[in-house]
Design an enzyme around this catalytic site. Structure first.
Site, PDB file in Angstrom:
ATOM      1  N   LYS A 101      26.604  97.630  16.145  1.00 27.68           N
ATOM      2  CA  LYS A 101      26.173  96.759  15.051  1.00 27.68           C
ATOM      3  C   LYS A 101      26.486  95.290  15.362  1.00 27.68           C
ATOM      4  CE  LYS A 101      24.862  95.029  11.316  1.00 27.68           C
ATOM      5  NZ  LYS A 101      25.019  95.300   9.924  1.00 27.68           N
ATOM      6  N   CYS A 160      25.869  88.093   7.603  1.00 30.34           N
ATOM      7  CA  CYS A 160      25.897  89.022   8.743  1.00 30.34           C
ATOM      8  C   CYS A 160      25.882  88.272  10.064  1.00 30.34           C
ATOM      9  CB  CYS A 160      24.687  89.942   8.683  1.00 30.34           C
ATOM     10  SG  CYS A 160      24.520  90.735   7.093  1.00 30.34           S
TER      11      CYS A 160
END
Ligand code: SAJ
Length: 423
Positions: free
Chosen positions: A212, A266
């Site tokens: 990720k 993010c």
């Protein structure tokens, strides 16, 4: 064991859609959040965030009785933790929300339960979560001590959905499943298969965590390349957007788009999790962060330059007479999310330094965030801002801004950070 009841802890941009999609598959879903207002809103069948079509799915899930929200954890067969993982201090990951969530669910865990960490996390966070759970429940066994024989299964399955397309991507994207053991992965695959049409690919927890972080760092580095190019082009009097379009005609070149900086919770955050774990090695990743973080300051300088040019062309005026309008405050197009938004930071900076009026147009919000209360920024409609301002600063490529006819922009100074009006 089938998962009859699923608990989603953290009902934000990831947790709420995830909870709603499981509920739409007729699973009993208990959503847990510390925010009483969010819980009340959801229990009325409404939503507290903007995400296309989410309101309908949540409304249906709540009225049909499959989704219910609460502030206190309740027993379930699987727990999905989707809480924020910001950074603190010198870009160190802040795992306190994961710690609180672990401590909140620990008392209701029972043998056979599955706990999944969905929050984007530094390498090792899933193992740390399992330690917190084990400390709180010495009567249960966990994978770190009992391997495949553990009472509780633990896995990391990072969310990878794009805001604005969450409901589609939740179902269609492939899912990386990183169990602490093979059985943990198996259990997690079984759970996600209820909603995921993409492939569920198994790995271990640490690789899933790094996967990720790698995806978002890849994007950050590539955006930094585009941002650096745009600064170089500005100096060389070249249209960066035209240049990128031309370069992208090469079969192996695919440059991303420059902008006012990288926002959101993010891409501007996750690369730091790699940098903080391996500071000596993560050189490129760090420089990319610096390039992207530096872009808003560069834009602010461009705005000052535009004001100076306007004053040179209108010597009868002073800076006090110049009205600047900022088009867009969100961190990316066609959403309401202002968190970590470079556009917002730029608008705030203009409001703090420019002596004249500073207007903001953000069609996706009804009022400015509380932290801007008392500041000079005034929220205006698109037409009002176009009519009243001398310098137009395009910060977000919202669709409505793309549709503005060229004639409406004539005679103004333009700072276009997205290549919408000058491309
Ligand atoms: N941006 C640019 N130029 C581009 C693309 C993006 O300046 O060419 C800017 C955007 O304007 C925005 C920021 O980057 O300020 C981030 O936007 P984004 O659309 O790239 O990504 P997010 O933050 O909305 O979502 C990302 C996604 N990650 C990747 O595409 C690798 C998403 O799939 C993740 O699930 C999400 O992060 C997350 O939650 O981690």
């Amino acid at each position: 064991m089938p998962f009859e009841t699923i608990s989603v802890v953290g009902l934000g941009y990831i947790g709420l859609p995830t909870a709603a999609v499981f509920a739409s598959r007729k699973k009993k879903v208990i959503g847990v959040d510390v925010n009483q207002r969010a819980v009340d809103t959801i229990n009325r069948g409404e939503i507290h965030i903007v995400e296309p079509d989410l309101d309908m799915v949540v409304h249906a899930a709540v009225t049909e009785g499959y989704l219910r929200a609460t502030t206190k954890a309740e027993p379930a067969d699987a727990f999905l933790i989707a809480v924020p993982t910001p950074f603190k201090g010198d870009h160190e990951p802040d795992l306190s929300y994961i710690e609180s969530a672990s401590k909140a669910i620990a008392p209701v865990l029972k043998k056979g339960d599955l706990v999944i960490l969905e929050s984007t996390s530094p390498v090792g966070a899933t193992e740390q979560m399992a330690v917190w759970l084990a400390e709180a429940r010495p009567d249960l066994t966990f994978p770190q001590s009992h391997g495949e024989a553990s009472d509780i299964r633990v896995a990391h399955c990072p969310e990878r959905v794009l805001p604005g397309h969450v409901l589609r991507e939740l179902v269609q994207n492939d899912r990386v499943i990183g169990g602490m053991t093979a059985k943990c992965s198996e259990a997690a695959v079984k759970l996600y298969k209820t909603i995921v049409e993409g492939e569920c690919v198994i790995t271990n927890a640490r690789t899933a965590e790094m996967c990720k972080l790698t995806e978002n760092s890849f994007r950050d580095v590539n955006i930094a390349f585009a941002n650096e190019l745009s600064i170089i082009c500005d100096k060389l009097d070249i249209n960066a957007w035209e240049l990128i379009r031309l370069a992208n005609r090469h079969p192996r070149v695919n440059i991303l788009q420059p902008g006012p900086g990288v926002g959101g919770h993010c891409i501007a955050v996750d690369p730091w999790f790699i940098v903080s774990s391996t500071p000596e090695e993560a050189k490129l990743i760090r420089v990319a962060r610096d390039v992207n973080d530096g872009k808003p300051l560069w834009v602010n300088d461009k705005v000052k330059l535009a004001v100076a040019e306007f004053l040179q062309e209108n010597p009868e005026k002073t800076a006090l007479d110049v009205t600047i309008a900022c088009f867009g405050l969100a961190f990316k197009p066609d959403i309401d999310d202002l968190r970590e938004s470079p556009a917002l930071a730029i608008a705030e900076n203009i409001a703090a330094t420019h002596p004249g009026c500073v207007l903001a147009v953000e069609p996706n919000i009804e009022e400015l965030p509380v932290k801007l209360a008392g500041k000079k920024l005034v929220l205006k409609s698109l037409d009002q801002a176009l009519a009243e301002s001398d310098v137009l600063v395009l910060l977000v490529d919202h669709k409505v801004f793309k549709d503005i006819p060229v004639a409406a922009l004539r005679g103004r100074k333009i700072v276009d950070t997205r290549g919408v009006w000058i491309a």
